[in-house]
Every structure is written in structure tokens, then in C-alpha cells.
Design a protein around this motif. Sequence first.
Motif, PDB file in Angstrom:
ATOM      1  N   PRO A 155       6.332  13.931   7.619  1.00 40.90           N
ATOM      2  CA  PRO A 155       5.201  13.491   8.398  1.00 40.90           C
ATOM      3  C   PRO A 155       5.239  12.312   9.290  1.00 40.90           C
ATOM      4  CG  PRO A 155       4.915  13.014   5.515  1.00 40.90           C
ATOM      5  CD  PRO A 155       6.302  13.479   6.217  1.00 40.90           C
ATOM      6  N   ASN A 156       4.293  12.633   9.914  1.00 34.73           N
ATOM      7  CA  ASN A 156       4.887  11.011  11.403  1.00 34.73           C
ATOM      8  C   ASN A 156       4.807   9.570  10.638  1.00 34.73           C
ATOM      9  OD1 ASN A 156       5.454  11.926  14.449  1.00 34.73           O
ATOM     10  ND2 ASN A 156       3.008  10.316  14.450  1.00 34.73           N
ATOM     11  N   TYR A 157       4.492   9.312   9.820  1.00 35.59           N
ATOM     12  CA  TYR A 157       3.997   7.976  10.217  1.00 35.59           C
ATOM     13  C   TYR A 157       5.573   7.698   8.901  1.00 35.59           C
ATOM     14  CZ  TYR A 157       3.335   9.597   4.980  1.00 35.59           C
ATOM     15  OH  TYR A 157       3.277  10.046   3.356  1.00 35.59           O
ATOM     16  N   GLU A 158       6.194   8.679   8.749  1.00 32.85           N
ATOM     17  CA  GLU A 158       7.668   8.184   7.962  1.00 32.85           C
ATOM     18  C   GLU A 158       8.972   7.545   8.989  1.00 32.85           C
ATOM     19  OE1 GLU A 158       9.139  11.166   4.861  1.00 32.85           O
ATOM     20  OE2 GLU A 158       7.401  10.526   3.544  1.00 32.85           O
ATOM     21  N   ASN A 160       8.562   5.856  11.733  1.00 35.98           N
ATOM     22  CA  ASN A 160       8.425   4.657  11.968  1.00 35.98           C
ATOM     23  C   ASN A 160       9.699   3.465  12.452  1.00 35.98           C
ATOM     24  OD1 ASN A 160       8.101   4.294   9.768  1.00 35.98           O
ATOM     25  ND2 ASN A 160       7.129   2.762   9.484  1.00 35.98           N
ATOM     26  N   THR A 215       5.810  -4.535  15.833  1.00 37.41           N
ATOM     27  CA  THR A 215       5.933  -2.987  15.974  1.00 37.41           C
ATOM     28  C   THR A 215       5.891  -2.599  17.467  1.00 37.41           C
ATOM     29  OG1 THR A 215       4.104  -2.829  14.614  1.00 37.41           O
ATOM     30  CG2 THR A 215       5.399  -2.542  13.378  1.00 37.41           C
ATOM     31  N   THR A 220       8.958   4.412  18.765  1.00 35.73           N
ATOM     32  CA  THR A 220       9.851   4.517  17.838  1.00 35.73           C
ATOM     33  C   THR A 220       8.879   6.460  17.854  1.00 35.73           C
ATOM     34  OG1 THR A 220       7.633   3.634  16.329  1.00 35.73           O
ATOM     35  CG2 THR A 220       9.896   2.724  16.229  1.00 35.73           C
ATOM     36  N   ASN A 222       7.392   8.182  15.381  1.00 37.93           N
ATOM     37  CA  ASN A 222       5.791   8.136  15.100  1.00 37.93           C
ATOM     38  C   ASN A 222       4.966   7.561  16.498  1.00 37.93           C
ATOM     39  OD1 ASN A 222       6.770   4.689  14.744  1.00 37.93           O
ATOM     40  ND2 ASN A 222       4.480   4.750  13.918  1.00 37.93           N
ATOM     41  N   LYS A 223       5.042   6.362  17.270  1.00 38.92           N
ATOM     42  CA  LYS A 223       4.323   6.597  18.460  1.00 38.92           C
ATOM     43  C   LYS A 223       4.572   7.933  19.449  1.00 38.92           C
ATOM     44  CE  LYS A 223       5.303   1.790  18.340  1.00 38.92           C
ATOM     45  NZ  LYS A 223       5.448   0.474  19.335  1.00 38.92           N
ATOM     46  N   TRP A 225       3.325  10.993  19.164  1.00 40.13           N
ATOM     47  CA  TRP A 225       2.415  11.725  19.214  1.00 40.13           C
ATOM     48  C   TRP A 225       0.874  11.399  20.028  1.00 40.13           C
ATOM     49  CZ3 TRP A 225      -2.664  10.355  18.006  1.00 40.13           C
ATOM     50  CH2 TRP A 225      -2.609   9.406  16.880  1.00 40.13           C
ATOM     51  N   ARG A 226       0.984  10.368  20.055  1.00 43.93           N
ATOM     52  CA  ARG A 226       0.023   9.251  21.207  1.00 43.93           C
ATOM     53  C   ARG A 226       0.220   9.345  22.509  1.00 43.93           C
ATOM     54  NH1 ARG A 226       0.198   3.297  19.094  1.00 43.93           N
ATOM     55  NH2 ARG A 226      -0.725   3.896  16.800  1.00 43.93           N
ATOM     56  N   GLU A 325       9.507  -1.408   2.872  1.00 40.47           N
ATOM     57  CA  GLU A 325      10.282  -0.940   3.874  1.00 40.47           C
ATOM     58  C   GLU A 325      11.945  -1.125   2.831  1.00 40.47           C
ATOM     59  OE1 GLU A 325      10.160  -3.962   7.527  1.00 40.47           O
ATOM     60  OE2 GLU A 325       9.721  -1.528   7.794  1.00 40.47           O
TER      61      GLU A 325
END
Length: 419
Positions: A155-158, A160, A215, A220, A222-223, A225-226, A325
Motif C-alpha cells: 500500500p502507498n501509505y507503507e 512513507n 514529514t 518520500t 508515498n508522496k 501519487w500526488r 514506527e
Amino acid sequence: MTKARLLRLSVVLVSIFMILLIIVYWDNVGTAHFYLHTSFSRPHSPGAIPGITAGEGWEALPDVDEFLAKLLSSNPKQNSSIPQKTQQLLVQGSSKPVVSNLEENVRGYDWSTHNDRNSLDQEKLQLERQRTLREFCANSSFTFPTKERSFDDIPNYELNHLIVDDRHGIIYCYVPKVACTNWKRVMIVLSESLLDQGVPYRNPLDIPRGHVHNTSTHLTFNKFWRRYGKFSRHLMKIKLKKYTKFLFVRDPFVRLISAFRSKFELQNEEFYQRFAIPMLKLYSNHTNLPTSVREAFGAGLKVSFSDFIQYLLDPRTEKMVPFNEHWRQVYRLCHPCQIDYDFIGKLETLDEDAAYLLQLLKVDTLLRFPPSYRNRTASSWEDDWFAKIPLAWRQQLYKLYEADFVLFGYPKPENLLKD
């Protein structure tokens, strides 16, 4: 009518081509020049990052993904040469820092000199660490959660914890309680992602700790995709293939002790509210707890190491929220069986590994890695810390962190797992 359709089709194709060119240009010059390289004087709250989002226009091109992957795959490896501007940032890493953070003030820095390990020995050491990791990732008889999934399944959030420096072609997966504060400082200096009075930081230790862990300071995965929308995974894979990827690990049990010391033995309001209060209520039968950590410490109310271990082993814990974390397993933070790391450093050999890594990255003339803490949590402390922890709990805890022990070549702590 036919001419009108052809005209509209031409406009669509030209627009798509221009967007592709922009993406290629971003990847060639480094995304830092468009987002992070537009450095900011202090971290800000995360906001929307300008970029490309997938729209209806892309649905008409089923092969655009393959075309983009081929188009971008021709990019040269970026860390093969260092930008001239960065070469000018020669750091005289000998000045001692002004320490303002409580944890750093308590622990202090070790400014004693350390003999560098022979580079040939370092090369052999790296080959051995990588061999161990790859063998166990490929060993079907050794299993742990998420091992079999592919990179696309993550997943994208993993993602980061994967920090990208496009200026030098580096990807660093940070693991809390494994010198990550100073490695993040190094990444800030290299990427020039943070300014001090309009000038990029040159000495890692000049960067305030609060800015380091904001952050918004780092680019990173996970950013992505934006900015890139449906193309983000393509770009991640390209960077993973072409950039130098590294992480630093630590004996899993010692890392837990270190996390406990810094988050529960020092006054930390956030961790008191989020974790200490629930632990004290659940495992120490306390009620009517003080509303602030200062009041709690004043009343002698602190989380015990036993409380902390019970929290980690409690099946209810992760049903509510994933591990923080600071005590989440490394294989869940950095995905070592899905990402082929070029360098595996260890905190136990931090000084030698850091010096060798900076040489490999060809940035050793730009900065020095900050010195170690004087009273860093040591492996020799394990027996004392676990002395009052029941054997059954220790054995359960090992199973919980077994993958980290095995993947990174840490011996099984037999002395803690037997009567």
C-alpha cells in the motif's frame, strides 16, 4: 466532421505528448528541482503537491503505461556524478553542535575518533549481509507476514519511510532508533531540501531535530501519487532500479529497549497521551491518571518495561492501530524482500559503515556523518532489561520480531529464550 474529429484527436495526442515530456524532464533533472529543490526555510504542514493526476483522457490509451516505462527507462543513473553546486558545499564536520533537544542533551555525542574498517573488509561484509537477506527472502520454508507480496502489492501509505534524494540518486529507508535522525540530516544536506536564512544547510548537526522529523521536509515514495498519479509506481520502480538504496538496522531487542528509553523514560507529551495512559490503565490498573506527562512523572507514574512488552504482545493492540514506527518491525517499514537494497548498515558498526557508505555514494567530500551518542543502548544491557520479563513473554516477543533477527543476520538470543 471527420476533420473536426482529427483535430480533436491531434490536440489530445499533443497534450499527452507534452505531459510525458514534462514527466521525463522532471525525472531527468530530479524532482527536487520542482518540489524539494524549491527549498523552504522551515517545514510546513503537508499540502497538495502539484502534479499529474489520472483523468478520463488516459483511458483511451491502454498502452501508455508500457510506453512511459520504456521512455523513462533510458534515464542515466543519477548518482554517477555529483552536481557542481553540491560539490561546493564542503562541510567541515568538526564543529560540535549546540544541543537543544532533551534526548540529545541527555545522551550527548561521542566525539572520540574511530578507526575505519578496511574497505575490502567492508565490501565482503556487505556481500555477506546481502547474501543472508536474499537467501532467507528466497527460502520458502521461512515465512512471515507480507513476505510473499510484490512491490505493487505494498500500500502507498507503507512507503512513507523511503526518502528520495534525486540530486545524487539515493534512496534511504529510515528505521527509527537506528541513527535515523542523523541520516535524515544527511539526506537534507544532500538534497538541499531545507534552507537556513536562504542558504541550504551544510552541516547535518546544524539542522534542528524538530525540522528533521517534519514529514514535509522529505520527499518520500508515498508522496509520488500526488504528483504523478497512475505513473507513480512506474517512477518508483525506475528509481529503485537506478538509484543506490540503503538502510540501517539494529538488534531488534536492543532497538525495543532504546525505543522504550527515549519515549517513556523521558518526558514526551505525545507518547504519554497516545501510549502511556492506555498502558498504565490496561497493565498497571491505574485510574484517574494525570492529564500531562509532567504531572505523571512528578507523581512517579511511569510505564514500566513490563507494561511495554505486554502492550506489544497484546493481540488487541494492532487491531486498533498498527505498531508505532519506533517499534514496528523493519521488514514492515522497509520491505527488504520486495526492494533489493544495495547497502545494509548496522548500528553496531555505525561509524565504519557510515564512512564506507558515504565513500560509495561519492559524497564523503561533502559531509561527515555525525558522531554516535555516548550512552547508546548496548546489546550487553539485554539481560538486565529482560530479567523481570517472564520467559513465555520473551519467547512470544522473539516470534514477533523473528524476521528482523533472521533477515539481517542477528543471532537468536538463546540466553533470553531458555530458563
